[in-house]
Design a protein around this motif. Structure first.
Motif, PDB file in Angstrom:
ATOM      1  N   VAL A   1      23.966  99.103 -20.187  1.00  0.00           N
ATOM      2  CA  VAL A   1      23.378  98.515 -21.392  1.00  0.00           C
ATOM      3  C   VAL A   1      23.475  96.992 -21.410  1.00  0.00           C
ATOM      4  O   VAL A   1      22.737  96.334 -22.160  1.00  0.00           O
ATOM      5  N   LEU A   2      24.352  96.422 -20.589  1.00  0.00           N
ATOM      6  CA  LEU A   2      24.476  94.966 -20.536  1.00  0.00           C
ATOM      7  C   LEU A   2      23.335  94.343 -19.744  1.00  0.00           C
ATOM      8  O   LEU A   2      22.919  94.860 -18.708  1.00  0.00           O
ATOM      9  N   ARG A   3      22.870  93.216 -20.223  1.00  0.00           N
ATOM     10  CA  ARG A   3      21.890  92.428 -19.470  1.00  0.00           C
ATOM     11  C   ARG A   3      22.588  91.772 -18.284  1.00  0.00           C
ATOM     12  O   ARG A   3      23.810  91.643 -18.256  1.00  0.00           O
ATOM     13  N   PRO A   4      21.830  91.339 -17.259  1.00  0.00           N
ATOM     14  CA  PRO A   4      22.440  90.596 -16.148  1.00  0.00           C
ATOM     15  C   PRO A   4      23.235  89.401 -16.675  1.00  0.00           C
ATOM     16  O   PRO A   4      22.779  88.690 -17.575  1.00  0.00           O
ATOM     17  N   SER A   5      24.442  89.237 -16.165  1.00  0.00           N
ATOM     18  CA  SER A   5      25.381  88.191 -16.592  1.00  0.00           C
ATOM     19  C   SER A   5      25.930  88.431 -17.992  1.00  0.00           C
ATOM     20  O   SER A   5      26.549  87.537 -18.583  1.00  0.00           O
ATOM     21  N   GLY A   6      25.723  89.653 -18.525  1.00  0.00           N
ATOM     22  CA  GLY A   6      26.315  89.998 -19.810  1.00  0.00           C
ATOM     23  C   GLY A   6      27.830  90.029 -19.711  1.00  0.00           C
ATOM     24  O   GLY A   6      28.403  90.227 -18.633  1.00  0.00           O
TER      25      GLY A   6
ATOM     26  N   ALA B   1      35.181  89.706 -18.487  1.00  0.00           N
ATOM     27  CA  ALA B   1      34.435  89.949 -17.258  1.00  0.00           C
ATOM     28  C   ALA B   1      32.946  89.748 -17.473  1.00  0.00           C
ATOM     29  O   ALA B   1      32.457  89.732 -18.614  1.00  0.00           O
ATOM     30  N   ARG B   2      32.229  89.611 -16.354  1.00  0.00           N
ATOM     31  CA  ARG B   2      30.784  89.394 -16.404  1.00  0.00           C
ATOM     32  C   ARG B   2      30.097  90.412 -15.503  1.00  0.00           C
ATOM     33  O   ARG B   2      30.570  90.707 -14.401  1.00  0.00           O
TER      34      ARG B   2
END
Length: 246
Positions: A129-134, A243-244
Motif C-alpha cells: 500500500v505504500l508508494r515508492p519511497s513511502g 524505514a523507507r
C-alpha cells in the motif's frame, strides 16, 4: 463540583497513559516505557506526511503527533470488540489491507506487530500500500510480559526486526533501542507487580494510591540511576524503526 473534579482527574489519567508528563508518574504504572516511547514518537511521527495509515490504531492516541499528515486513516482488525471500542476508519480481515496499491505515503504502527499471527504477510501488505519511497514508523516491544492474550504472538530482536523489513523491501533509515539501561529491568519488575497486584481490576482510588506510593518511587529511582548506570544494548524495552520502501 465533585463531578467536575473527577472528570478532570480522569482526563489527566487518560492523557498520561500515552503522553506521560513528569507528573504522570503518579498515575501511570508504565510511565518509564510510555514516556520514552512518546519522546521518540514526538521526534519521528511528524516526518510522516500526506496520506498516513495508522495500523492497529486503537483509540488513535498518536494521531495528534502526525502533524505532516493531510489524511489520517486508522485501521483495526474487524471484530465486534474493536468495532465497539476502537476508533478506526476502516477494519480489515487480518490478511489484506483494504486500500489500493501504492496509495499511502506513510505507515505508523505502534506496539501492534506482536499481536498479528502473520507478521510477514502484514509487512508485505505495508509495502504494497505504500508508494515508492513511502515511510514506515514502527515500534514493537522486546522485553515485555505476555499481554492481551491470546493475541500475543511474538517478540523481535533488533536483527530479527531488521531482517523482516529488509526481506520485504524496506531500507532501514534509523533504529533505536529504548530504555537500554537500568530502567528496562525496573519497568519489567513494575509490569510483574502490576499483574501480581491485579492493579487493572482494582478501584480507581486503589490504583491511584498504589501507583503514587509504590510504582512512582521505583520509576523515579530507576530514572535517577539511569543517569550514572551503564548502557546495555542487549537489555532494552522497545524497538523503534524508521524505514523507507525501496
Amino acid at each position: 463540583m465533585l463531578q467536575s473534579s473527577k472528570q478532570r482527574l480522569c482526563y489527566f489519567i487518560e492523557k498520561n497513559q500515552f503522553f506521560p508528563s513528569v507528573a504522570g508518574v503518579l498515575v501511570n504504572p508504565f510511565w518509564l516505557c510510555r514516556r520514552e516511547l512518546y519522546r521518540k514518537l514526538l521526534r519521528y511521527a511528524p516526518r510522516l506526511s500526506g496520506h498516513v495509515l495508522d495500523f492497529g490504531c486503537g483509540t488513535g492516541p498518536y494521531r495528534t503527533l502526525l502533524t505532516g499528515a493531510t489524511t489520517y486513516i486508522g485501521l483495526e482488525y474487524d471484530s465486534p470488540e474493536n468495532r465497539a471500542y476502537k476508533k478506526a476508519n476502516i477494519f480489515y480481515d487480518g490478511q489484506t489491507i483494504p486500500l489500493e496499491t501504492a496509495s499511502i505515503d506513510g505507515v505508523l504502527s505502534t506496539q501492534t506487530l506482536e499481536h498479528v499471527s502473520n507478521p510477514e504477510r502484514i509487512v508485505t501488505e505495508w509495502a504494497r500500500v505504500l508508494r515508492p519511497s513511502g515511510l514506515l514508523l514502527l515500534t514493537v516491544p522486546f522485553m515485555w510480559p505476555e499481554h492481551e492474550m491470546p493475541y500475543d504472538f511474538q517478540r523481535y530482536t533488533t536483527n530479527g526486526l531488521r531482517h523482516l523489513l529488509k526481506e520485504k523491501g524496506f531500507e532501514i533509515l534509523t533504529q533505536e533501542r529504548l530504555l537500554c539501561d537500568c530502567r528496562a529491568p525496573a519497568q519489567i519488575f513494575l509490569a510483574w507487580l502490576y499483574d501480581i497486584l491485579r492493579l487493572g481490576s482494582r478501584s480507581l482510588a486503589a490504583r491511584l494510591i498504589l501507583t503514587a506510593f509504590l510504582f512512582a518511587p521505583i520509576s523515579l529511582l530507576a530514572t535517577a540511576l539511569s543517569i550514572v548506570a551503564p548502557t546495555n544494548l542487549n537489555t532494552y524495552a522497545d524497538n523503534i524503526i524508521f524505514a523507507r520502501k525501496n
